[in-house]
Design a protein around this motif. Structure first.
Motif, PDB file in Angstrom:
ATOM      1  N   ASP A   1       0.854  -1.175   0.140  1.00 51.08           N
ATOM      2  CA  ASP A   1      -0.135  -0.085   0.033  1.00 51.08           C
ATOM      3  C   ASP A   1       0.918   1.371  -0.031  1.00 51.08           C
ATOM      4  O   ASP A   1       2.140   1.324  -0.272  1.00 51.08           O
ATOM      5  CB  ASP A   1      -0.715  -0.260   1.338  1.00 51.08           C
ATOM      6  N   GLU A   2       0.134   2.508   0.144  1.00 49.27           N
ATOM      7  CA  GLU A   2       0.763   3.664   0.214  1.00 49.27           C
ATOM      8  C   GLU A   2       1.938   3.903   1.295  1.00 49.27           C
ATOM      9  O   GLU A   2       2.885   4.487   1.066  1.00 49.27           O
ATOM     10  CB  GLU A   2      -0.054   5.021   0.291  1.00 49.27           C
ATOM     11  N   GLU A   3       1.823   3.160   2.199  1.00 47.67           N
ATOM     12  CA  GLU A   3       2.509   3.156   3.543  1.00 47.67           C
ATOM     13  C   GLU A   3       3.561   2.048   3.414  1.00 47.67           C
ATOM     14  O   GLU A   3       4.290   2.141   4.356  1.00 47.67           O
ATOM     15  CB  GLU A   3       1.523   3.075   4.671  1.00 47.67           C
ATOM     16  N   GLY A   4       3.519   1.347   2.580  1.00 49.73           N
ATOM     17  CA  GLY A   4       4.915   0.485   2.427  1.00 49.73           C
ATOM     18  C   GLY A   4       4.449  -1.084   2.975  1.00 49.73           C
ATOM     19  O   GLY A   4       5.461  -1.915   3.169  1.00 49.73           O
ATOM     20  N   LYS A   5       3.124  -0.921   3.577  1.00 45.96           N
ATOM     21  CA  LYS A   5       2.792  -2.503   4.085  1.00 45.96           C
ATOM     22  C   LYS A   5       2.341  -3.342   3.198  1.00 45.96           C
ATOM     23  O   LYS A   5       1.554  -2.759   2.336  1.00 45.96           O
ATOM     24  CB  LYS A   5       1.613  -2.012   5.202  1.00 45.96           C
ATOM     25  N   LYS A   6       2.517  -4.630   3.392  1.00 45.11           N
ATOM     26  CA  LYS A   6       2.140  -5.570   2.359  1.00 45.11           C
ATOM     27  C   LYS A   6       0.639  -5.811   2.908  1.00 45.11           C
ATOM     28  O   LYS A   6       0.115  -5.918   4.067  1.00 45.11           O
ATOM     29  CB  LYS A   6       3.040  -6.857   2.725  1.00 45.11           C
ATOM     30  N   LYS A   7      -0.403  -6.009   1.602  1.00 43.14           N
ATOM     31  CA  LYS A   7      -1.625  -6.005   1.909  1.00 43.14           C
ATOM     32  C   LYS A   7      -2.056  -7.355   1.162  1.00 43.14           C
ATOM     33  O   LYS A   7      -3.055  -7.786   1.570  1.00 43.14           O
ATOM     34  CB  LYS A   7      -2.505  -4.620   1.371  1.00 43.14           C
ATOM     35  N   ALA A   8      -1.261  -7.786   0.140  1.00 40.56           N
ATOM     36  CA  ALA A   8      -1.790  -8.920  -0.564  1.00 40.56           C
ATOM     37  C   ALA A   8      -0.719  -9.684  -1.059  1.00 40.56           C
ATOM     38  O   ALA A   8       0.550  -9.031  -1.098  1.00 40.56           O
ATOM     39  CB  ALA A   8      -2.684  -8.522  -1.811  1.00 40.56           C
ATOM     40  N   VAL A   9      -0.764 -10.825  -1.776  1.00 42.98           N
ATOM     41  CA  VAL A   9       0.519 -11.473  -2.304  1.00 42.98           C
ATOM     42  C   VAL A   9      -0.279 -12.127  -3.864  1.00 42.98           C
ATOM     43  O   VAL A   9      -1.435 -12.453  -3.642  1.00 42.98           O
ATOM     44  CB  VAL A   9       0.729 -12.617  -1.241  1.00 42.98           C
ATOM     45  N   LEU A  10       0.613 -12.174  -4.886  1.00 43.39           N
ATOM     46  CA  LEU A  10       0.353 -12.775  -5.747  1.00 43.39           C
ATOM     47  C   LEU A  10       1.308 -13.981  -6.117  1.00 43.39           C
ATOM     48  O   LEU A  10       2.455 -13.812  -5.660  1.00 43.39           O
ATOM     49  CB  LEU A  10       0.635 -11.931  -7.110  1.00 43.39           C
ATOM     50  N   ILE A  11       0.571 -15.235  -6.039  1.00 42.22           N
ATOM     51  CA  ILE A  11       1.527 -16.263  -6.186  1.00 42.22           C
ATOM     52  C   ILE A  11       1.324 -17.124  -7.826  1.00 42.22           C
ATOM     53  O   ILE A  11       0.269 -16.963  -8.354  1.00 42.22           O
ATOM     54  CB  ILE A  11       0.981 -17.462  -5.353  1.00 42.22           C
ATOM     55  N   ASP A  12       2.545 -17.277  -8.321  1.00 43.17           N
ATOM     56  CA  ASP A  12       2.597 -17.850  -9.553  1.00 43.17           C
ATOM     57  C   ASP A  12       1.968 -19.458  -9.360  1.00 43.17           C
ATOM     58  O   ASP A  12       2.663 -20.312  -8.757  1.00 43.17           O
ATOM     59  CB  ASP A  12       3.948 -18.072 -10.297  1.00 43.17           C
ATOM     60  N   LEU A  13       0.888 -19.760  -9.632  1.00 45.99           N
ATOM     61  CA  LEU A  13       0.105 -21.074  -9.326  1.00 45.99           C
ATOM     62  C   LEU A  13       0.827 -22.123 -10.211  1.00 45.99           C
ATOM     63  O   LEU A  13       0.783 -23.294  -9.688  1.00 45.99           O
ATOM     64  CB  LEU A  13      -1.239 -21.197  -9.632  1.00 45.99           C
ATOM     65  N   ILE A  14       1.509 -21.972 -11.250  1.00 44.77           N
ATOM     66  CA  ILE A  14       2.064 -22.922 -12.164  1.00 44.77           C
ATOM     67  C   ILE A  14       3.567 -23.234 -11.254  1.00 44.77           C
ATOM     68  O   ILE A  14       3.781 -24.365 -10.932  1.00 44.77           O
ATOM     69  CB  ILE A  14       2.482 -22.693 -13.303  1.00 44.77           C
ATOM     70  N   ARG A  15       4.110 -22.400 -10.773  1.00 43.00           N
ATOM     71  CA  ARG A  15       5.503 -22.548 -10.052  1.00 43.00           C
ATOM     72  C   ARG A  15       5.127 -22.851  -8.657  1.00 43.00           C
ATOM     73  O   ARG A  15       6.052 -23.885  -8.128  1.00 43.00           O
ATOM     74  CB  ARG A  15       6.360 -21.308  -9.979  1.00 43.00           C
ATOM     75  N   HIS A  16       4.202 -22.406  -7.993  1.00 43.64           N
ATOM     76  CA  HIS A  16       3.949 -22.874  -6.672  1.00 43.64           C
ATOM     77  C   HIS A  16       2.675 -23.500  -6.147  1.00 43.64           C
ATOM     78  O   HIS A  16       1.806 -23.330  -5.283  1.00 43.64           O
ATOM     79  CB  HIS A  16       4.133 -21.694  -5.766  1.00 43.64           C
ATOM     80  N   ARG A  17       2.402 -24.527  -7.016  1.00 40.97           N
ATOM     81  CA  ARG A  17       0.970 -25.229  -7.079  1.00 40.97           C
ATOM     82  C   ARG A  17       0.643 -25.934  -5.693  1.00 40.97           C
ATOM     83  O   ARG A  17      -0.133 -25.784  -5.024  1.00 40.97           O
ATOM     84  CB  ARG A  17       0.851 -26.449  -8.249  1.00 40.97           C
ATOM     85  N   GLU A  18       1.814 -26.615  -5.193  1.00 37.30           N
ATOM     86  CA  GLU A  18       1.820 -27.294  -3.962  1.00 37.30           C
ATOM     87  C   GLU A  18       1.771 -26.453  -2.950  1.00 37.30           C
ATOM     88  O   GLU A  18       0.686 -26.540  -1.834  1.00 37.30           O
ATOM     89  CB  GLU A  18       3.068 -28.056  -3.909  1.00 37.30           C
ATOM     90  N   LEU A  19       2.230 -25.047  -2.861  1.00 39.00           N
ATOM     91  CA  LEU A  19       2.267 -24.041  -1.814  1.00 39.00           C
ATOM     92  C   LEU A  19       0.657 -23.618  -1.584  1.00 39.00           C
ATOM     93  O   LEU A  19       0.124 -23.390  -0.471  1.00 39.00           O
ATOM     94  CB  LEU A  19       3.121 -22.978  -1.924  1.00 39.00           C
ATOM     95  N   TRP A  20       0.206 -23.396  -3.010  1.00 40.72           N
ATOM     96  CA  TRP A  20      -1.375 -22.939  -3.178  1.00 40.72           C
ATOM     97  C   TRP A  20      -2.102 -24.167  -2.558  1.00 40.72           C
ATOM     98  O   TRP A  20      -3.152 -23.792  -1.651  1.00 40.72           O
ATOM     99  CB  TRP A  20      -1.614 -22.636  -4.301  1.00 40.72           C
ATOM    100  N   GLY A  21      -1.949 -25.152  -2.689  1.00 41.55           N
ATOM    101  CA  GLY A  21      -2.611 -26.301  -2.244  1.00 41.55           C
ATOM    102  C   GLY A  21      -2.776 -26.380  -0.682  1.00 41.55           C
ATOM    103  O   GLY A  21      -3.887 -26.505  -0.076  1.00 41.55           O
ATOM    104  N   ASP A  22      -1.547 -26.174  -0.099  1.00 42.76           N
ATOM    105  CA  ASP A  22      -1.485 -26.159   1.298  1.00 42.76           C
ATOM    106  C   ASP A  22      -2.198 -25.098   1.929  1.00 42.76           C
ATOM    107  O   ASP A  22      -3.019 -25.113   2.792  1.00 42.76           O
ATOM    108  CB  ASP A  22       0.074 -26.279   1.776  1.00 42.76           C
ATOM    109  N   PHE A  23      -2.025 -23.893   1.257  1.00 39.66           N
ATOM    110  CA  PHE A  23      -2.448 -22.692   1.866  1.00 39.66           C
ATOM    111  C   PHE A  23      -4.067 -22.893   1.717  1.00 39.66           C
ATOM    112  O   PHE A  23      -4.897 -22.428   2.768  1.00 39.66           O
ATOM    113  CB  PHE A  23      -2.327 -21.381   1.015  1.00 39.66           C
ATOM    114  N   TYR A  24      -4.504 -23.294   0.759  1.00 34.83           N
ATOM    115  CA  TYR A  24      -5.985 -23.374   0.418  1.00 34.83           C
ATOM    116  C   TYR A  24      -6.528 -24.435   1.437  1.00 34.83           C
ATOM    117  O   TYR A  24      -7.607 -24.219   2.143  1.00 34.83           O
ATOM    118  CB  TYR A  24      -6.243 -23.959  -1.018  1.00 34.83           C
TER     119      TYR A  24
END
Length: 62
Positions: free
Chosen positions: A9-32
């Motif tokens: 955001d404007e204050e430099g705080k992390k607000k969201a994350v974009l994940i390459d689902l092809i590269r990190h398919r397993e990570l996304w599965g664990d998160f979900y």
């Protein structure tokens, strides 16, 4: 980390994350899976004994 980008955001705080689902398919599965479990943590539960009893009494056990 390649394939992971933070939305800042404007204050430099992390607000969201974009994940390459092809590269990190397993990570996304664990998160979900973790997210779904967290959403359901307050749902009523049945004990193993209750489930066994239902299976034995339904007439569908082999």
């Amino acid at each position: 980390m390649k394939g992971v980008k933070f939305v800042i955001d404007e204050e430099g705080k992390k607000k969201a994350v974009l994940i390459d689902l092809i590269r990190h398919r397993e990570l996304w599965g664990d998160f979900y899976d973790t997210l779904r479990a967290k959403e359901r943590e307050n749902e009523p539960r049945e004990s193993l004994e209750e489930v066994k009893e239902k299976i034995l009494n339904c007439g569908c056990s082999s």
